[in-house]
Structures are given as C-alpha cells and as structure tokens.
Design an enzyme around this catalytic site. Structure first.
Site, PDB file in Angstrom:
ATOM      1  N   ARG A  47       0.855  -1.194   0.000  1.00  0.00           N
ATOM      2  CA  ARG A  47       0.000   0.000   0.000  1.00  0.00           C
ATOM      3  C   ARG A  47       0.882   1.232   0.000  1.00  0.00           C
ATOM      4  NH1 ARG A  47      -4.346   1.030   4.714  1.00  0.00           N
ATOM      5  NH2 ARG A  47      -2.593   1.946   5.810  1.00  0.00           N
ATOM      6  N   SER A 116     -12.531  -3.131   1.941  1.00  0.00           N
ATOM      7  CA  SER A 116     -12.649  -2.396   3.196  1.00  0.00           C
ATOM      8  C   SER A 116     -14.119  -2.111   3.484  1.00  0.00           C
ATOM      9  CB  SER A 116     -11.891  -1.065   3.117  1.00  0.00           C
ATOM     10  OG  SER A 116     -10.507  -1.292   2.981  1.00  0.00           O
ATOM     11  N   LYS A 145      -3.612   6.651   7.100  1.00  0.00           N
ATOM     12  CA  LYS A 145      -4.278   6.979   5.850  1.00  0.00           C
ATOM     13  C   LYS A 145      -4.816   8.399   5.937  1.00  0.00           C
ATOM     14  CE  LYS A 145      -6.793   4.174   3.559  1.00  0.00           C
ATOM     15  NZ  LYS A 145      -7.927   3.301   3.169  1.00  0.00           N
TER      16      LYS A 145
END
Length: 218
Positions: A47, A116, A145
C-alpha cells in the site's frame, strides 16, 4: 499455482502486514517486507498512496518475487492493473474503488478480492458481492491513511465476528497496547501498520504481537 481456496486459507493467519514507507524509519519497502517475512508474517499487502505508478510497479515486481519464494501471500492495494501485471495473489479494494463484481470479471477466479468495510450494511453487501475477505475498521483513530473515515469502534468488529461468515481483518489504530482488546472482541487476523513498519526491531515487535494474539504472556 496455488488455488484461490488455498490462498483463502492464508487469510486464517494472525497478522496482516502492510507497507508504509513514510513511517518505516528511512527503510525501503523492500527492506521492511524482507523483515516482515523473516518475522513469520504470511500475508503482506503493498500500500503506497504517494509514489509514481512506475515505481509502484517495480516495487511490486520485487515483492512478488520475494513473497513467492517463501510462500507468503501478496496483496496489492487499490490497483487492479498492478495486481494483474505482477501476478499478485489478491487485490484489496476500498468502498470508492471499482465494484468487486466488475473486478472479478477482470482478475478471474484465481485471485483473492478484499474489500474495506466500515458498517454492517457494507459488510452484508460485501458478502453478496462475493469478495473473499473484508477489512473491518478503522477500529480506532489513525493517521496512517489521509482519506480515512471516523473510527467505527469495537461494536462494528463484534457485529462482523458474530454475523459475517467471511474471513476478516481488523485494522485502524491498532497497537500493541490495545491488541488484546481487539482480539478479545473476535479478531483473529489483525493489520498493524505503523506499529510494525515503524518498529526499530520488527522481528521483536512481531513476536510480541503474535504472543498477544495467541494469548501467551510476552
């Protein structure tokens, strides 16, 4: 080739590793992934939000090679194209990414799809969409995030543990100090990002986390 069913069994693991070079104490994603593998993590997601696509592709190629050599599952976040190009084991989607049903048409039946989720309605919809696993969170507040929603709390985690028959990964603001509480609410697989990539001794940190998840004293 490992079957999708065989890959799904890897979702029964305890720790889901996720890269985050920004928080890795100056170490590269490749260095951190190597340390995760040495620590016994069996499921790793790539990620990266800020890097150029070409750089992401080249890193994913190398991580794919590293994980395949040792039988570690490799998931690519967001980018279906990257997942396909590097022959990843799976792709992880957010609620604002392409719909899972359409992604399945692109990746075929052998690649895992994760999604998610942040509320019971999204979890129920994920089951109907045929995904292989869901992310549950953010359990606690997180700054990892930048586009994250408000914390969903432990109540949503308990709903998933009691009602959803898909493998799930608890994520978001989980640290060593609150891991036991998350585990006690039904989470068997947990993603800890900065707690792992930001540890000076990743192997020692993962060992301590695994001990908590297995209810052993550290």
């Amino acid at each position: 080739m490992v079957s999708r069913r065989g890959l799904a069994e890897l979702l029964q693991t305890d720790i889901y590793g996720i890269t985050a070079e920004e928080y890795s104490l100056g170490r590269s994603n490749l260095e951190v992934v190597s340390m995760m593998i040495d620590s016994g993590i069996k499921l790793i997601q790539y990620r990266e939000k800020e890097k150029k696509t070409r750089e992401k592709y080249e890193e994913c190629l190398k991580i794919r090679e590293m994980t395949r050599q040792v039988g570690v599952a490799f998931i690519v976040n967001d980018h279906v194209d990257l997942a396909l190009l590097v022959d990843a084991d799976g792709v992880h989607l957010g609620q604002d990414d392409l719909p899972p049903e359409q992604v399945r048409q692109l990746v075929g039946e052998q690649m895992l799809i994760g999604l998610s989720t942040h509320c019971p309605e999204q979890a129920d919809a994920a089951v109907k969409a045929g995904v292989d696993y869901i992310g549950v969170g953010p359990i606690f507040a997180t700054r990892t995030k930048k586009d994250v929603c408000d914390p969903v709390g432990l109540e949503y985690l308990e709903y998933v543990a009691d009602n959803i028959r898909l493998p799930f990964v608890a994520i978001g603001g989980i640290k060593e100090h609150n891991l036991a509480e998350v585990s006690s609410r039904g989470a068997r697989c947990v993603a800890l990002v900065t707690e792992i990539v930001g540890a000076g001794d990743i192997r020692g940190k993962v060992s301590a986390l695994k001990a908590i998840l297995s209810r052993k004293e550290v």
